[in-house]
Motif scaffolding. Sequence first.
Motif, PDB file in Angstrom:
ATOM      1  N   ILE A 154      11.256   9.805  18.758  1.00 45.11           N
ATOM      2  CA  ILE A 154      11.973  10.456  17.651  1.00 45.11           C
ATOM      3  C   ILE A 154      12.802   9.442  16.876  1.00 45.11           C
ATOM      4  CG2 ILE A 154      13.734  12.186  17.098  1.00 45.11           C
ATOM      5  CD1 ILE A 154      12.737  13.707  19.607  1.00 45.11           C
ATOM      6  N   ASN A 155      13.462   8.551  17.632  1.00 43.44           N
ATOM      7  CA  ASN A 155      14.281   7.535  16.969  1.00 43.44           C
ATOM      8  C   ASN A 155      13.431   6.636  16.072  1.00 43.44           C
ATOM      9  OD1 ASN A 155      16.828   6.167  16.563  1.00 43.44           O
ATOM     10  ND2 ASN A 155      15.949   4.490  17.746  1.00 43.44           N
ATOM     11  N   THR A 156      12.245   6.267  16.572  1.00 38.12           N
ATOM     12  CA  THR A 156      11.376   5.400  15.770  1.00 38.12           C
ATOM     13  C   THR A 156      10.947   6.096  14.493  1.00 38.12           C
ATOM     14  OG1 THR A 156      10.506   4.551  17.844  1.00 38.12           O
ATOM     15  CG2 THR A 156       9.314   3.966  15.865  1.00 38.12           C
ATOM     16  N   VAL A 157      10.542   7.350  14.625  1.00 38.67           N
ATOM     17  CA  VAL A 157      10.090   8.074  13.438  1.00 38.67           C
ATOM     18  C   VAL A 157      11.222   8.136  12.408  1.00 38.67           C
ATOM     19  CG1 VAL A 157       9.369  10.332  12.566  1.00 38.67           C
ATOM     20  CG2 VAL A 157       8.375   9.430  14.670  1.00 38.67           C
ATOM     21  N   LEU A 158      12.431   8.490  12.886  1.00 38.71           N
ATOM     22  CA  LEU A 158      13.550   8.583  11.943  1.00 38.71           C
ATOM     23  C   LEU A 158      13.863   7.223  11.320  1.00 38.71           C
ATOM     24  CD1 LEU A 158      15.980  10.979  13.862  1.00 38.71           C
ATOM     25  CD2 LEU A 158      14.524  11.496  11.899  1.00 38.71           C
ATOM     26  N   THR A 159      13.837   6.167  12.142  1.00 38.52           N
ATOM     27  CA  THR A 159      14.207   4.842  11.628  1.00 38.52           C
ATOM     28  C   THR A 159      13.180   4.312  10.642  1.00 38.52           C
ATOM     29  OG1 THR A 159      15.102   4.383  13.812  1.00 38.52           O
ATOM     30  CG2 THR A 159      14.946   2.521  12.311  1.00 38.52           C
ATOM     31  N   ILE A 160      11.918   4.340  11.051  1.00 40.11           N
ATOM     32  CA  ILE A 160      10.903   3.704  10.206  1.00 40.11           C
ATOM     33  C   ILE A 160      10.626   4.500   8.945  1.00 40.11           C
ATOM     34  CG2 ILE A 160       8.489   2.985  10.054  1.00 40.11           C
ATOM     35  CD1 ILE A 160       8.481   2.250  12.850  1.00 40.11           C
ATOM     36  N   TYR A 161      10.465   5.808   9.112  1.00 39.99           N
ATOM     37  CA  TYR A 161       9.996   6.577   7.947  1.00 39.99           C
ATOM     38  C   TYR A 161      11.132   7.173   7.124  1.00 39.99           C
ATOM     39  CZ  TYR A 161       5.837   5.882  10.696  1.00 39.99           C
ATOM     40  OH  TYR A 161       4.848   5.288  11.441  1.00 39.99           O
ATOM     41  N   ILE A 219       0.806  -1.222   0.000  1.00 37.42           N
ATOM     42  CA  ILE A 219       0.000   0.000   0.000  1.00 37.42           C
ATOM     43  C   ILE A 219       0.840   1.274   0.000  1.00 37.42           C
ATOM     44  CG2 ILE A 219      -0.422   0.258   2.487  1.00 37.42           C
ATOM     45  CD1 ILE A 219      -3.435   0.461   1.700  1.00 37.42           C
ATOM     46  N   LEU A 220       2.000   1.226   0.633  1.00 35.04           N
ATOM     47  CA  LEU A 220       2.839   2.420   0.721  1.00 35.04           C
ATOM     48  C   LEU A 220       4.303   2.020   0.777  1.00 35.04           C
ATOM     49  CD1 LEU A 220       1.610   4.975   3.441  1.00 35.04           C
ATOM     50  CD2 LEU A 220       1.999   5.412   1.016  1.00 35.04           C
ATOM     51  N   SER A 221       5.178   2.937   0.398  1.00 35.04           N
ATOM     52  CA  SER A 221       6.612   2.705   0.558  1.00 35.04           C
ATOM     53  C   SER A 221       7.194   3.830   1.373  1.00 35.04           C
ATOM     54  CB  SER A 221       7.297   2.706  -0.804  1.00 35.04           C
ATOM     55  OG  SER A 221       7.278   1.441  -1.347  1.00 35.04           O
ATOM     56  N   TYR A 222       7.934   3.473   2.397  1.00 37.73           N
ATOM     57  CA  TYR A 222       8.672   4.513   3.125  1.00 37.73           C
ATOM     58  C   TYR A 222       9.862   3.880   3.818  1.00 37.73           C
ATOM     59  CZ  TYR A 222       5.399   2.761   6.708  1.00 37.73           C
ATOM     60  OH  TYR A 222       4.631   1.973   7.529  1.00 37.73           O
ATOM     61  N   GLY A 223      10.836   4.722   4.145  1.00 34.36           N
ATOM     62  CA  GLY A 223      12.033   4.230   4.830  1.00 34.36           C
ATOM     63  C   GLY A 223      12.736   3.117   4.064  1.00 34.36           C
ATOM     64  N   GLY A 224      12.535   3.073   2.747  1.00 36.16           N
ATOM     65  CA  GLY A 224      13.218   2.055   1.946  1.00 36.16           C
ATOM     66  C   GLY A 224      12.496   0.720   1.880  1.00 36.16           C
ATOM     67  N   ASN A 225      11.281   0.627   2.430  1.00 39.58           N
ATOM     68  CA  ASN A 225      10.541  -0.644   2.373  1.00 39.58           C
ATOM     69  C   ASN A 225       9.123  -0.424   1.861  1.00 39.58           C
ATOM     70  OD1 ASN A 225      12.539  -2.349   3.749  1.00 39.58           O
ATOM     71  ND2 ASN A 225      12.087  -1.038   5.490  1.00 39.58           N
ATOM     72  N   THR A 226       8.620  -1.468   1.195  1.00 40.47           N
ATOM     73  CA  THR A 226       7.225  -1.417   0.783  1.00 40.47           C
ATOM     74  C   THR A 226       6.394  -2.077   1.863  1.00 40.47           C
ATOM     75  OG1 THR A 226       7.894  -1.554  -1.487  1.00 40.47           O
ATOM     76  CG2 THR A 226       5.606  -2.070  -1.037  1.00 40.47           C
ATOM     77  N   LYS A 227       5.290  -1.421   2.232  1.00 42.10           N
ATOM     78  CA  LYS A 227       4.527  -1.904   3.379  1.00 42.10           C
ATOM     79  C   LYS A 227       3.119  -2.331   2.987  1.00 42.10           C
ATOM     80  CE  LYS A 227       7.704  -0.492   6.371  1.00 42.10           C
ATOM     81  NZ  LYS A 227       8.175  -1.074   7.608  1.00 42.10           N
ATOM     82  N   SER A 228       2.638  -3.328   3.744  1.00 41.39           N
ATOM     83  CA  SER A 228       1.258  -3.760   3.549  1.00 41.39           C
ATOM     84  C   SER A 228       0.357  -2.965   4.492  1.00 41.39           C
ATOM     85  CB  SER A 228       1.129  -5.243   3.865  1.00 41.39           C
ATOM     86  OG  SER A 228       1.346  -5.447   5.246  1.00 41.39           O
ATOM     87  N   PHE A 229      -0.939  -3.145   4.338  1.00 42.98           N
ATOM     88  CA  PHE A 229      -1.892  -2.466   5.214  1.00 42.98           C
ATOM     89  C   PHE A 229      -1.629  -2.850   6.679  1.00 42.98           C
ATOM     90  CE2 PHE A 229      -6.071  -2.189   7.320  1.00 42.98           C
ATOM     91  CZ  PHE A 229      -6.377  -0.871   7.057  1.00 42.98           C
ATOM     92  N   PHE A 230      -1.360  -4.146   6.896  1.00 43.38           N
ATOM     93  CA  PHE A 230      -1.064  -4.637   8.245  1.00 43.38           C
ATOM     94  C   PHE A 230       0.200  -3.967   8.803  1.00 43.38           C
ATOM     95  CE2 PHE A 230       0.932  -7.704  11.149  1.00 43.38           C
ATOM     96  CZ  PHE A 230      -0.127  -8.089  11.956  1.00 43.38           C
TER      97      PHE A 230
END
Length: 479
Positions: free
Chosen positions: A456-463, A376-387
């Motif tokens: 903050i670390n999570t936001v930077l890492t994941i997105y 559904i979306l791509s961010y932080g270098g990965n393609t993500k599913s709805f889950f």
Amino acid sequence: MKREQFSSSLGFILAAAGSAVGIGNLVAFPVMASKNGGAAFLIIYAFFVFFVCLPVMLAEMSLGRHTRQNPLGAYTEIGQNRAWRTVGWLSVITPFMIGVFYLVITVWIAGYLGKAIMGQLDQLADPNGFGVFINSNELFAYMALVVGLTFLILQGGVKKGIEKATTVLMPLLFVMLIALVIYVLTLENAMLGVKFFLVPDFSKITGQVLNGALAQAFFSLSLAMGILITYGSYIQKNNNIVSAGKMVAGLSLLVACCSGLLILPAAFSFNPDIEISELSESSIGMIFMFLPKIFLALQADIGYFGASFIASFFFLLVFFAAMTSLVSIIEVPVASIMDGKGLSRRKALYSLGAAMVVLAVISALSFGRIDWLSNILSYGGNTKSFFDLIYDMFYETILPLNGLLLCLFVIYRWKKHNLDAEMSQGNASFAGSFLQKYVNFSLGTFIPVILAIIFINTVLTIYFGYNMLTVFFSSIGFN
Ligand code: PHE
């Protein structure tokens, strides 16, 4: 209408422990501990449970009991402005969305339980078994079963539903867990696993491990999900919140330790030469892929029926743990609708449940079955599913943010003296104690700072694919 209450302190403790003890304790904890230094991880984890998580837990319970409200009501009543009301909304939407992903996982567990009971261990242990099952139509039958059971419990209300279910399921869970630990410890080579679990290796502790341990402790105690505010609103005024909180934290930790004594010895008896890298990375991989292989291998020793019995016993244990957590998280939005809109429990449950099931079905279809939902979306270098999206947004990101906002709210808006007054009710010796000072100090200072860093670390890492903590720790020579 008078607000329902738990019938006793024990009723509350078992309900809150039911919420806390879940897949996190039974599976995620042993996996993390085994990868990250065994007892060294355990010590750090226990430290976080009591010195960082317990104050937050007490704050949530006190806020709930004081306001006699769900989180949205509590933030609205004390916050008195739109900003805090928005935070209140966040603490109702978060459990709703986490409930969706937890529902999906509970359905998988129910499915594995069903298959174990039917003796289909070879299917479970098949490397493709999991992928096939989560994309099968059968899944929806199990979903109906789990949703039905959850509704049945929640419809009974606080005393006749939640409390009754947890007072049966929790003692059963403890007995089953201990029985399984005893059984596993009698297996050949089990002691290698015990040694592995209990010998500390501090060299494995990195900044990232600390971050993971704290996040895990936070999740495992059901913090920042509004659950303990809601359950707190059902505690009687003369019950001792502080000792109840300590009991819940202690029980959750105990279950995590017992589970380590179950899973690691099982892994080593299955293969004494096992390399830790062969253990699965995630708890999902552990329950649904690694452990079924062990159950299948057990057939050679104790036969088809014996192995199916042990597997069913294990999945039943995990299923009970998951059900009591699922119930607690769905109770939050249910209570919010009941309080806020004056709806009956049944109506609140049905309207909410319908929305939740729709989202759970969409999530269940996002593992490859429907293409666009799966990517559904791509961010932080990965393609993500709805889950993945629900998991990343609500569990990884908003959870620490909610915790942070809760600390600030309790200390700076509701104020320390009110928190103290609530914690001292039913606990005459609390005022002036070390714990009282510690709770006040920590909630107003370093706990929100730690949660802000995690957020903050999570936001930077994941997105953004940038791990601030790793960069920071390696720059000071601590990997
Ligand atoms: N404490 C639960 C666990 O360890 C986490 C949880 C609780 C998740 C409640 C959802 C709802 O698995």
